[in-house]
Write a protein that holds these residues in place. Structure first.
Motif, mmCIF file in Angstrom:
data_model
loop_
_atom_site.group_PDB
_atom_site.id
_atom_site.type_symbol
_atom_site.label_atom_id
_atom_site.label_comp_id
_atom_site.label_asym_id
_atom_site.label_seq_id
_atom_site.Cartn_x
_atom_site.Cartn_y
_atom_site.Cartn_z
ATOM 1 N N ASP A 154 60.302 80.463 24.092
ATOM 2 C CA ASP A 154 60.941 79.188 23.760
ATOM 3 C C ASP A 154 61.453 79.363 22.340
ATOM 4 O O ASP A 154 60.673 79.423 21.385
ATOM 5 N N THR A 155 62.758 79.484 22.189
ATOM 6 C CA THR A 155 63.346 79.811 20.892
ATOM 7 C C THR A 155 63.154 78.710 19.857
ATOM 8 O O THR A 155 63.274 78.968 18.667
ATOM 9 N N ILE A 182 62.790 87.779 26.951
ATOM 10 C CA ILE A 182 62.452 88.798 25.957
ATOM 11 C C ILE A 182 62.904 90.137 26.515
ATOM 12 O O ILE A 182 62.529 90.518 27.622
ATOM 13 N N GLN A 183 63.715 90.816 25.753
ATOM 14 C CA GLN A 183 64.274 92.095 26.183
ATOM 15 C C GLN A 183 63.162 93.106 26.412
ATOM 16 O O GLN A 183 62.253 93.235 25.608
ATOM 17 N N ARG A 190 56.381 88.012 18.553
ATOM 18 C CA ARG A 190 57.386 87.007 18.184
ATOM 19 C C ARG A 190 57.525 86.961 16.669
ATOM 20 O O ARG A 190 56.627 87.356 15.924
ATOM 21 N N ARG A 191 58.699 86.433 16.282
ATOM 22 C CA ARG A 191 58.989 86.266 14.860
ATOM 23 C C ARG A 191 60.010 85.154 14.718
ATOM 24 O O ARG A 191 60.925 85.035 15.540
ATOM 25 N N GLY A 196 61.701 87.281 20.403
ATOM 26 C CA GLY A 196 60.560 87.998 20.960
ATOM 27 C C GLY A 196 60.884 89.445 21.232
ATOM 28 O O GLY A 196 62.050 89.847 21.313
ATOM 29 N N SER A 197 59.834 90.235 21.392
ATOM 30 C CA SER A 197 59.998 91.653 21.690
ATOM 31 C C SER A 197 58.785 92.130 22.482
ATOM 32 O O SER A 197 57.675 91.620 22.311
#
Length: 104
Positions: free
Chosen positions: A7-8, A38-39, A53-54, A62-63
């Motif tokens: 959720d951005t 998320i890629q 997340r960041r 996300g990553s």
């Protein structure tokens, strides 16, 4: 194994199945904004991958990265946060909400 979404706006992370079960994603698996995929691999498992997340320029990104890899260590060093497995879910608190609840 799952597809992960963030959720951005609030920073919550959930799987596609969790979003479908909550009625947020369509039966076909389409997920609306503010959720963003998320890629990463489509068959990720938290056994091997860390969900991270960041907050960047006012939105959460996300990553997925291999746990205990040099790339994982680099992201942690650069301020990325590991999302604990128990924090993955539609109803999971957003970053900072746990701290606010404990302060009350």
């Amino acid at each position: 194994m799952a597809l992960f979404f963030i959720d951005t706006q609030r920073g919550r992370v959930a799987t596609q199945k969790q979003l479908m079960a909550a009625g947020i994603a369509s039966p076909a698996g389409d997920v609306p904004r503010p959720w963003h995929r998320i890629q990463g691999t489509h068959d990720a498992t938290t056994m091997w991958y860390a969900v991270m997340r960041r907050r960047e320029k006012g939105v959460f990104i996300g990553s997925l990265v291999f746990r205990h890899s040099p790339h994982h260590a680099l992201l942690v060093e650069r301020g990325w946060q590991d999302v604990a497995v128990e924090q993955i879910g539609v109803d999971a608190p957003a970053p900072g909400e746990d701290d606010q609840a404990q302060a009350m």
